[in-house]
Design a protein around this motif. Structure first.
Motif, short mmCIF file in Angstrom:
data_model
loop_
_atom_site.label_atom_id
_atom_site.label_comp_id
_atom_site.label_asym_id
_atom_site.label_seq_id
_atom_site.Cartn_x
_atom_site.Cartn_y
_atom_site.Cartn_z
N GLY A 57 0.84 -1.19 0.00
CA GLY A 57 0.00 0.00 0.00
C GLY A 57 0.87 1.24 0.00
N SER A 58 0.31 2.37 -0.41
CA SER A 58 1.10 3.60 -0.45
C SER A 58 1.30 4.19 0.93
CB SER A 58 0.41 4.64 -1.35
OG SER A 58 0.19 4.10 -2.63
N ASN A 59 0.28 4.09 1.79
CA ASN A 59 0.36 4.62 3.15
C ASN A 59 -0.17 3.59 4.14
OD1 ASN A 59 1.02 7.62 2.64
ND2 ASN A 59 -0.68 7.21 1.27
N ILE A 126 -4.00 3.00 -2.35
CA ILE A 126 -3.07 3.36 -3.43
C ILE A 126 -3.18 4.85 -3.71
CG2 ILE A 126 -2.32 2.91 -5.80
CD1 ILE A 126 -3.77 0.25 -5.73
N THR A 127 -2.07 5.55 -3.56
CA THR A 127 -2.02 6.96 -3.95
C THR A 127 -0.72 7.18 -4.73
OG1 THR A 127 -0.87 7.59 -1.92
CG2 THR A 127 -3.27 7.71 -1.88
N GLU A 128 -0.63 8.29 -5.40
CA GLU A 128 0.55 8.54 -6.25
C GLU A 128 1.83 8.55 -5.42
OE1 GLU A 128 0.13 11.95 -8.74
OE2 GLU A 128 -1.58 11.14 -9.80
N VAL A 264 8.92 22.78 23.23
CA VAL A 264 9.88 23.82 23.60
C VAL A 264 9.14 25.16 23.66
CG1 VAL A 264 12.05 24.96 23.00
CG2 VAL A 264 11.72 22.54 22.42
N ARG A 265 9.13 25.78 24.84
CA ARG A 265 8.44 27.06 25.04
C ARG A 265 7.01 27.04 24.49
NH1 ARG A 265 12.91 30.76 22.67
NH2 ARG A 265 14.70 29.89 23.70
N GLY A 266 6.32 25.94 24.76
CA GLY A 266 4.91 25.84 24.36
C GLY A 266 4.69 25.44 22.91
N VAL A 267 5.77 25.20 22.16
CA VAL A 267 5.64 24.76 20.76
C VAL A 267 5.93 23.26 20.70
CG1 VAL A 267 6.54 24.99 18.41
CG2 VAL A 267 6.37 27.02 19.89
N GLU A 268 4.96 22.49 20.16
CA GLU A 268 5.13 21.03 20.07
C GLU A 268 5.77 20.66 18.74
OE1 GLU A 268 2.66 16.81 20.43
OE2 GLU A 268 1.54 18.69 20.30
N PHE A 269 6.78 19.79 18.81
CA PHE A 269 7.44 19.31 17.59
C PHE A 269 7.00 17.86 17.33
CE2 PHE A 269 9.94 22.89 18.79
CZ PHE A 269 10.46 23.40 17.61
N ILE A 270 6.48 17.61 16.13
CA ILE A 270 6.02 16.25 15.76
C ILE A 270 6.81 15.77 14.56
CG2 ILE A 270 4.08 14.87 14.88
CD1 ILE A 270 2.21 16.62 16.53
N ASN A 271 7.37 14.57 14.68
CA ASN A 271 8.17 13.98 13.61
C ASN A 271 7.31 12.97 12.84
OD1 ASN A 271 10.05 12.82 11.96
ND2 ASN A 271 11.27 11.89 13.59
N ASP A 272 6.96 13.33 11.61
CA ASP A 272 6.23 12.40 10.75
C ASP A 272 7.05 12.14 9.49
OD1 ASP A 272 3.98 10.79 10.18
OD2 ASP A 272 3.20 12.29 8.82
N SER A 273 8.36 11.94 9.69
CA SER A 273 9.26 11.80 8.53
C SER A 273 9.02 10.52 7.75
CB SER A 273 10.73 11.90 8.95
OG SER A 273 11.01 10.95 9.96
N LYS A 274 8.18 9.62 8.29
CA LYS A 274 7.80 8.41 7.54
C LYS A 274 6.83 8.78 6.41
CE LYS A 274 8.10 3.77 7.74
NZ LYS A 274 7.62 3.55 6.42
N ALA A 275 6.23 9.97 6.50
CA ALA A 275 5.31 10.40 5.42
C ALA A 275 6.14 10.85 4.23
CB ALA A 275 4.44 11.56 5.92
N ASN A 277 5.03 10.63 1.02
CA ASN A 277 4.22 11.00 -0.14
C ASN A 277 3.12 11.95 0.34
OD1 ASN A 277 1.99 9.35 0.78
ND2 ASN A 277 3.07 7.58 -0.01
N VAL A 278 2.43 12.53 -0.61
CA VAL A 278 1.48 13.60 -0.29
C VAL A 278 0.33 13.09 0.57
CG1 VAL A 278 -0.07 15.32 -1.30
CG2 VAL A 278 2.12 14.87 -2.38
N ASN A 279 -0.11 11.86 0.32
CA ASN A 279 -1.22 11.32 1.11
C ASN A 279 -0.85 11.15 2.58
OD1 ASN A 279 -3.63 10.86 -0.49
ND2 ASN A 279 -3.89 9.06 0.79
N GLY A 280 0.40 10.73 2.83
CA GLY A 280 0.87 10.59 4.20
C GLY A 280 0.80 11.93 4.93
#
Length: 368
Positions: A57-59, A126-128, A264-275, A277-280
């Protein structure tokens, strides 16, 4: 060290999925008519009485694969997770054979199969994606994905998403001999799985299994699709409902997939580097509940960013570009976002994103 002479004298070549068809040596191999097989094909020849649940699958394929393995291992099934994650399939078969192999397979691996036949095949959607490897033709990529079913017989199963428009548009174009088990949030299916009012129902045979998704640790709409696919596979493998529920209550999200890194100082950092493709990235943005600074970019694989337009307009206050050629990103979002910045490294991208962020905002790395 293999010489070109040795390679071109071979009866069969096991090709790494990372090597594209446009590689000069691959062209020579094809011209000579030498049989080219993928590593999953080689492993399949030696599994003996072992059985395969293969996920593509694409995602969502990595999450679905890991989830299926997690449920099976929790239930005491003799199994291993192989393919794109974990050991290579061939190494596992050679060194530590199992009753069940939970295999994540990419389109590249499916391109060079001949007899590879999973008892359970899962197609998440399935996505591009990877269009640079398929002559920029979406149909070529779709054909590769559907190869997961091509050797299946009437005693095998094909689990697929009935809500995925591309899957449903093309499924009738292929001759599929296995038992279809669709999963859906939109329709109540007689066979397969569906979700209604927080209840997941799975029907693979006469018996129906029902569970409340509110018990599950993993959140997000895309993960509910992954959960339906994995739980349907687990039921087919013979895992009892209680064991599935227990396993899903403590299943953690994957590393680099919507992973909270720090605040950090109220800003949340999220790692989605597994995405990748655009659909991810669409799925990641869909689950954002605060103003978002989006770190986007990388290698352009023929991406169509238009599906992100509405979500970007609604949720994104700035885009930080990471990668070499960001022209398409600027063109796609120049009317929707006030701030679009190019950066030269991951460190610079994170610092720039933090500079744009206010307390309560989210910095999301989701490269597409």
């Amino acid at each position: 060290q293999h010489t070109e002479e040795k390679i071109l004298a071979a009866d069969e070549i096991i090709k790494s999925p990372g090597i594209p068809e446009k590689n000069e040596l691959i062209k020579k191999i094809r011209q000579k008519g030498i049989k080219v097989s993928s590593e999953i094909e080689l492993a399949y020849r030696y599994i003996g009485n072992g059985k395969i649940a293969a996920i593509t699958g694409s995602n969502g394929k990595t999450t679905t694969t890991t989830m299926t393995y997690h449920i099976c291992r929790h239930a005491g099934v003799d199994c291993a997770v192989v393919g794109n994650i974990g050991y290579s399939f061939a190494r596992q078969v050679a060194e530590d054979p199992k009753e069940w192999y939970i295999v994540e397979v990419s389109s590249f691996q499916l391109d060079d199969i001949h007899e590879f036949k999973p008892l359970i095949a899962i197609m998440t959607n399935i996505t591009e994606d990877h269009l640079d490897r398929y002559e920029y033709k979406f149909e070529n990529y779709i054909n590769s994905k559907f190869r997961i079913t091509e050797n299946q017989a009437g005693t095998d199963y094909f689990i697929y998403c009935e809500d995925d428009p591309v899957t449903m548009q093309y499924i009738s174009k292929f001759t599929i001999h296995s038992n279809p088990l669709p999963f859906s949030m939109n329709n109540e299916t007689n066979r397969g799985a569906f979700l209604k009012n927080g209840q997941m129902t799975i029907a693979t045979g006469e018996e129906k299994v029902q569970m409340s998704i509110y018990d599950f640790a993993i959140k997000g709409k895309h993960n509910q699709y992954n959960t339906m696919a994995a739980c349907t596979a687990a039921v087919l493998i013979g895992v009892r409902k209680e064991k599935i529920r227990d396993a899903m209550q403590n299943f953690e999200t994957l590393e680099h997939r919507m992973e909270h890194v720090s605040t950090v100082r109220g800003v949340e950092f999220i790692n989605d580097s597994k995405a990748t493709n655009v659909n991810g990235t669409w799925y990641a943005l869909e689950s954002m509940e605060h103003p978002t600074i989006l770190i986007l970019g990388g290698v352009d694989k023929g991406n169509d960013y238009s599906i992100l337009t509405d979500l970007v307009r609604e949720k994104v206050k700035a885009i930080v570009c990471l990668g070499t050629d960001n022209r398409k990103i600027h063109e796609a979002f120049q009317n929707d976002v006030q701030l679009i910045m190019n950066t030269g490294s991951a460190e610079e991208a994170v610092k720039t994103a933090f500079h744009f962020a206010n307390k309560g905002d989210i910095v999301l790395l989701s490269p597409a």
